[in-house]
Design a protein around this motif. Structure first.
Motif, PDB file in Angstrom:
ATOM      1  N   LEU A 426      18.592 -92.812  -0.550  1.00 58.59           N
ATOM      2  CA  LEU A 426      19.221 -92.332   0.358  1.00 58.59           C
ATOM      3  C   LEU A 426      20.653 -92.366   0.134  1.00 58.59           C
ATOM      4  O   LEU A 426      21.357 -91.356   0.254  1.00 58.59           O
ATOM      5  CB  LEU A 426      18.990 -92.894   1.800  1.00 58.59           C
ATOM      6  N   PRO A 427      21.227 -93.456  -0.200  1.00 55.52           N
ATOM      7  CA  PRO A 427      22.630 -93.517  -0.462  1.00 55.52           C
ATOM      8  C   PRO A 427      23.005 -92.739  -1.913  1.00 55.52           C
ATOM      9  O   PRO A 427      24.257 -92.218  -1.968  1.00 55.52           O
ATOM     10  CB  PRO A 427      23.106 -95.061  -0.570  1.00 55.52           C
ATOM     11  N   GLN A 428      22.234 -92.816  -2.760  1.00 49.83           N
ATOM     12  CA  GLN A 428      22.443 -91.926  -3.922  1.00 49.83           C
ATOM     13  C   GLN A 428      22.612 -90.451  -3.802  1.00 49.83           C
ATOM     14  O   GLN A 428      23.315 -89.667  -4.132  1.00 49.83           O
ATOM     15  CB  GLN A 428      21.457 -92.308  -4.944  1.00 49.83           C
ATOM     16  N   ALA A 429      21.703 -90.013  -2.867  1.00 48.80           N
ATOM     17  CA  ALA A 429      21.798 -88.733  -2.239  1.00 48.80           C
ATOM     18  C   ALA A 429      22.889 -88.486  -1.504  1.00 48.80           C
ATOM     19  O   ALA A 429      23.621 -87.313  -1.850  1.00 48.80           O
ATOM     20  CB  ALA A 429      20.432 -88.295  -1.271  1.00 48.80           C
ATOM     21  N   LEU A 430      23.483 -89.238  -0.663  1.00 37.38           N
ATOM     22  CA  LEU A 430      24.783 -89.247  -0.180  1.00 37.38           C
ATOM     23  C   LEU A 430      25.920 -89.031  -1.014  1.00 37.38           C
ATOM     24  O   LEU A 430      26.669 -88.040  -0.951  1.00 37.38           O
ATOM     25  CB  LEU A 430      25.094 -90.318   0.721  1.00 37.38           C
ATOM     26  N   GLY A 431      25.911 -89.806  -2.330  1.00 45.18           N
ATOM     27  CA  GLY A 431      26.847 -89.583  -3.384  1.00 45.18           C
ATOM     28  C   GLY A 431      27.100 -88.319  -4.038  1.00 45.18           C
ATOM     29  O   GLY A 431      27.906 -87.693  -4.246  1.00 45.18           O
ATOM     30  N   ALA A 432      25.646 -87.989  -4.192  1.00 44.52           N
ATOM     31  CA  ALA A 432      25.507 -86.456  -4.894  1.00 44.52           C
ATOM     32  C   ALA A 432      25.959 -85.635  -3.956  1.00 44.52           C
ATOM     33  O   ALA A 432      26.673 -84.377  -4.304  1.00 44.52           O
ATOM     34  CB  ALA A 432      24.108 -86.251  -5.384  1.00 44.52           C
ATOM     35  N   ALA A 433      25.710 -85.487  -2.670  1.00 45.62           N
ATOM     36  CA  ALA A 433      25.792 -84.470  -1.848  1.00 45.62           C
ATOM     37  C   ALA A 433      27.477 -84.376  -1.634  1.00 45.62           C
ATOM     38  O   ALA A 433      28.069 -83.170  -1.610  1.00 45.62           O
ATOM     39  CB  ALA A 433      25.262 -84.325  -0.415  1.00 45.62           C
ATOM     40  N   ALA A 434      28.081 -85.514  -1.489  1.00 46.38           N
ATOM     41  CA  ALA A 434      29.764 -85.528  -1.504  1.00 46.38           C
ATOM     42  C   ALA A 434      30.394 -85.058  -2.823  1.00 46.38           C
ATOM     43  O   ALA A 434      31.475 -84.534  -2.527  1.00 46.38           O
ATOM     44  CB  ALA A 434      30.088 -87.067  -1.154  1.00 46.38           C
ATOM     45  N   THR A 435      29.748 -85.077  -3.607  1.00 39.82           N
ATOM     46  CA  THR A 435      30.313 -84.691  -5.107  1.00 39.82           C
ATOM     47  C   THR A 435      30.504 -83.095  -5.144  1.00 39.82           C
ATOM     48  O   THR A 435      31.277 -82.427  -5.678  1.00 39.82           O
ATOM     49  CB  THR A 435      29.183 -85.172  -6.226  1.00 39.82           C
ATOM     50  N   GLU A 436      29.366 -82.554  -4.709  1.00 40.62           N
ATOM     51  CA  GLU A 436      29.250 -80.867  -4.784  1.00 40.62           C
ATOM     52  C   GLU A 436      28.426 -80.466  -3.408  1.00 40.62           C
ATOM     53  O   GLU A 436      27.151 -80.454  -3.632  1.00 40.62           O
ATOM     54  CB  GLU A 436      28.327 -80.539  -6.045  1.00 40.62           C
ATOM     55  N   ARG A 437      29.099 -80.103  -2.531  1.00 40.83           N
ATOM     56  CA  ARG A 437      28.524 -80.037  -1.054  1.00 40.83           C
ATOM     57  C   ARG A 437      27.482 -78.808  -1.147  1.00 40.83           C
ATOM     58  O   ARG A 437      26.765 -78.629  -0.138  1.00 40.83           O
ATOM     59  CB  ARG A 437      29.409 -79.946   0.041  1.00 40.83           C
ATOM     60  N   GLN A 438      27.866 -77.792  -1.927  1.00 46.86           N
ATOM     61  CA  GLN A 438      26.794 -76.777  -1.995  1.00 46.86           C
ATOM     62  C   GLN A 438      25.513 -76.800  -2.859  1.00 46.86           C
ATOM     63  O   GLN A 438      24.874 -75.868  -2.746  1.00 46.86           O
ATOM     64  CB  GLN A 438      27.673 -75.578  -2.477  1.00 46.86           C
ATOM     65  N   ARG A 439      25.442 -77.930  -3.508  1.00 44.31           N
ATOM     66  CA  ARG A 439      24.401 -77.876  -4.356  1.00 44.31           C
ATOM     67  C   ARG A 439      23.163 -78.709  -3.432  1.00 44.31           C
ATOM     68  O   ARG A 439      23.380 -79.667  -3.092  1.00 44.31           O
ATOM     69  CB  ARG A 439      24.697 -78.877  -5.727  1.00 44.31           C
ATOM     70  N   PRO A 440      21.963 -78.175  -3.701  1.00 42.53           N
ATOM     71  CA  PRO A 440      20.721 -78.864  -3.020  1.00 42.53           C
ATOM     72  C   PRO A 440      20.790 -80.327  -3.539  1.00 42.53           C
ATOM     73  O   PRO A 440      20.552 -80.563  -4.735  1.00 42.53           O
ATOM     74  CB  PRO A 440      19.513 -77.925  -3.401  1.00 42.53           C
ATOM     75  N   VAL A 441      20.429 -81.256  -2.796  1.00 40.52           N
ATOM     76  CA  VAL A 441      20.257 -82.696  -2.915  1.00 40.52           C
ATOM     77  C   VAL A 441      18.680 -83.368  -2.383  1.00 40.52           C
ATOM     78  O   VAL A 441      18.818 -83.000  -1.009  1.00 40.52           O
ATOM     79  CB  VAL A 441      21.498 -83.609  -2.761  1.00 40.52           C
ATOM     80  N   ILE A 442      17.871 -83.512  -2.917  1.00 40.58           N
ATOM     81  CA  ILE A 442      16.693 -83.990  -2.324  1.00 40.58           C
ATOM     82  C   ILE A 442      16.493 -85.366  -2.472  1.00 40.58           C
ATOM     83  O   ILE A 442      16.550 -85.829  -3.861  1.00 40.58           O
ATOM     84  CB  ILE A 442      15.493 -83.252  -2.823  1.00 40.58           C
ATOM     85  N   ALA A 443      16.252 -86.136  -1.648  1.00 43.57           N
ATOM     86  CA  ALA A 443      15.863 -87.470  -1.723  1.00 43.57           C
ATOM     87  C   ALA A 443      14.317 -88.068  -1.492  1.00 43.57           C
ATOM     88  O   ALA A 443      13.884 -87.594  -0.400  1.00 43.57           O
ATOM     89  CB  ALA A 443      16.568 -88.297  -0.519  1.00 43.57           C
ATOM     90  N   PHE A 444      13.637 -88.316  -2.549  1.00 42.88           N
ATOM     91  CA  PHE A 444      12.498 -88.723  -2.485  1.00 42.88           C
ATOM     92  C   PHE A 444      12.471 -90.350  -2.204  1.00 42.88           C
ATOM     93  O   PHE A 444      12.514 -91.272  -2.845  1.00 42.88           O
ATOM     94  CB  PHE A 444      11.760 -88.773  -3.813  1.00 42.88           C
ATOM     95  N   CYS A 445      12.123 -90.430  -0.446  1.00 40.09           N
ATOM     96  CA  CYS A 445      12.178 -91.682   0.055  1.00 40.09           C
ATOM     97  C   CYS A 445      10.994 -92.611   0.352  1.00 40.09           C
ATOM     98  O   CYS A 445      10.139 -91.525   0.806  1.00 40.09           O
ATOM     99  CB  CYS A 445      13.184 -91.763   1.564  1.00 40.09           C
ATOM    100  N   GLY A 446      10.502 -93.609  -0.202  1.00 42.56           N
ATOM    101  CA  GLY A 446       9.657 -94.385   0.308  1.00 42.56           C
ATOM    102  C   GLY A 446      10.015 -94.839   1.927  1.00 42.56           C
ATOM    103  O   GLY A 446      11.260 -94.810   2.303  1.00 42.56           O
TER     104      GLY A 446
END
Length: 575
Positions: A426-446
């Motif tokens: 989840l937090p890595q997905a937040l970092g990825a999304a803030a880097t490039e907000r138009q790029r799809p980001v998908i978190a595989f969470c347990g």
């Protein structure tokens, strides 16, 4: 004149830093106020500093540029540690700016005082406390240079009364970044070429260190007719359109990689510090290529060690090697891998559990007819964009991603692959999304990982980060369950009392859906991936799913059988 805090923030902005992650408070107030006035940098306030460090590390891994996080005095800085260890072990350049008690109180056991220079000694290549404005910008320069040079973590500690003090306005910060491509030693290249020429069958193990040298590494595999085992991190950039790759080894691997290792006359390792020596072939002549000398031979004995850039080394070998005429080793490995993939794909079919094979298997591993996690991972792979960024929690969600998600197009992959922390996706997905907000980001969470840092759902809402959170909700700490059962122990302490996680997400402002019927899965995945903002898909998956590694010992298999028998006895109330 300008203040120490303003100098730090301006310098970071000049370096291209666009987001800073953390939790505000006392000693950091001068710094966060400077960020408020710096238009080029966005402050993203997380609910836990651990998430801030994970997010900063994710940005650093995706971009190769400095990630920045902050934690205030004492507990605020301590909370950064887990995420910083992940950055260290992922070789991600991250700067942590940490608060400290006022200078006059240092060493007096003041309220919340912690010796940051000591605490961060193991995780940080550089850690220093600013005790005078005259040390700036020199200490900042050293911190950033060390983060890039390692690459890894630097910690700069700022006492509460230092940040607001003045420094000369024209004290410029100078950072030199020279990407290093160390050339290999010609003598070692000659020795390696002789080993590879003399070997009838060569198998390659390729890691993330070869990502930037894809074309050279693939050409080398073609020259050697060598099947290519990829580390999990190497899926990113080396899996797609690679006719030589046969998937992963280790607990997430497949039988083809085991066979390719065991039947090889020589092993060629490129750009990998694969940390599981028990999965590597014993006694096989080995050549290892790595930019770091301390990586050579530390996982398995090597006959030739080449310290050098992966691409330069591969090109040098290509000049010395003849093409191998016998393609049987490669063809056998690729064929075995493709057969295994076909068998795995059967599990992803919506009506699998209603087929003859499915009904027989379900008696043992899906007694409640729940959604198979393989089907969920494959469905995401099918419908996700070719430029999506995937993050994955440590545990079973990583197994399903490794086996059923392909890194085609420009897809990227992040996880806690070296530290193995929970709650990273989840937090890595937040970092990825803030880097490039138009790029799809998908978190595989347990479900265990998500609920550990559940508060970061609020961060996604507050900063409108459009992440898609896919929860493999099996009500278990699944990898621990598997470990217990392989050891012959009945499952204990792994069950989770989960709420309806889609309802929890809705309560904090994130739309979502809960899926319990396999027939509803595809429509739910399509809806989730098409949502314009953050979305949580809570999929109730089968907790009994068996994901045995490709090389299961007799002891492990027997232990699994014993464990299942014990679980059956306990479930019936028998003592």
């Amino acid at each position: 004149m300008t203040t120490v805090a303003e100098q730090i923030v301006t310098a970071l902005a000049d370096l291209g830093v666009r987001t800073v992650w953390g939790v505000v408070g006392d000693a950091l107030n001068p710094v966060t106020d400077a960020i408020r006035r710096e238009e080029r940098i966005e402050w993203i306030g997380t609910r836990h500093e651990e998430a801030a460090a994970f997010a900063a590390g994710a940005q650093a891994q995706l971009t190769g540029t400095l990630g920045v996080c902050m934690g205030t005095v004492g507990p605020g800085s301590l909370h950064l540690l887990n995420g910083l260890y992940d950055a260290k072990k992922s070789h991600a350049p991250v700067l942590a700016v940490c608060g400290q008690v006022p200078l006059a109180e240092l060493g007096a056991d003041y309220f919340q005082e912690v010796d940051n220079d000591l605490v961060f000694r193991d995780v940080a290549a550089f850690r220093q406390t600013v005790t005078s404005p005259s040390q700036m910008p020199r200490l900042l320069e050293q911190a950033v240079q060390a983060a890039y040079a390692t690459p890894g973590v630097s910690v700069l500690t700022l006492p509460g009364d230092i940040g607001s003090q003045d420094v000369a306005k024209h004290s410029a910060v100078h950072i030199t970044r020279v990407p290093a491509r160390p050339a290999p030693d010609e003598g070692e290249i000659d020795r390696a070429a002789r080993v590879l020429e003399d070997a009838g069958k060569v198998t390659m193990l390729v890691g993330i260190g070869a990502r930037a040298s894809r074309s050279s590494v693939l050409a080398l595999a073609g020259r050697l007719a060598a099947p290519m085992v990829l580390t999990l991190k190497a899926k990113d950039g080396l899996e797609h359109d690679n006719p030589f790759q046969i998937g992963q080894s280790g607990l997430i691997g497949n039988p083809a990689t085991r066979q390719a290792f065991e039947s090889a006359d020589a092993l060629l390792m490129i750009g990998t510090d694969f940390p599981y020596p028990q999965w590597l072939p014993a006694g096989t002549p080995t050549v290892q290529i790595d930019t770091r000398a301390d990586h050579i031979g530390r996982r398995t004995p090597v006959d030739v060690g080449i310290v050098g850039d992966a691409g330069l080394s591969a090109d040098a070998l290509l000049e010395r090697l003849h093409a191998k005429d016998d393609q049987s080793h490669l063809n056998h490995a690729v064929s075995a891998y493709q057969d295994w993939q076909k068998n795995q794909q059967r599990l992803t079919e919506p009506d699998f559990d209603h087929s003859l094979l499915g009904r027989v298997r379900a008696v043992f591993d899906n007694t409640e007819d729940k959604i198979r996690p393989e089907a969920l991972a494959a469905m995401i792979d099918r419908h996700a964009a070719d430029d999506a960024v995937f993050t994955t929690d440590t545990g079973m969600s990583t197994v399903w991603l490794a086996r059923f998600v392909t890194m085609r197009g420009t897809r990227r992959l992040l996880g806690s692959f070296n530290l193995g922390s929970m709650a990273n996706a989840l937090p890595q997905a937040l970092g990825a999304a803030a880097t490039e907000r138009q790029r799809p980001v998908i978190a595989f969470c347990g479900d265990g990982g998500l609920t550990m840092l559940l508060g970061e759902l609020l961060t996604a809402v507050a900063y409108e980060l459009p992440i898609k959170i896919v929860v493999f909700d099996n009500g278990r700490l699944g990898m621990v369950k598997l470990e217990q059962e392989q050891g012959g122990l009945p499952e204990f302490g792994t069950e989770l009392a989960n709420p309806d996680l889609a309802a929890v997400a809705a309560a904090v402002g994130i739309p979502g859906a809960r899926v319990t019927d396999p027939g509803d899965l595809e429509a739910a995945v399509r809806t989730a991936l098409a949502a314009p903002g953050p979305y949580l898909l809570d999929v109730v998956t089968n907790p009994e799913e068996i994901a045995l590694p490709p090389k299961t010992s007799v002891d492990q298999a027997w232990g699994f059988a014993i464990a299942k028998a014990k679980e059956e006895i306990v479930s019936r109330g028998m003592k």
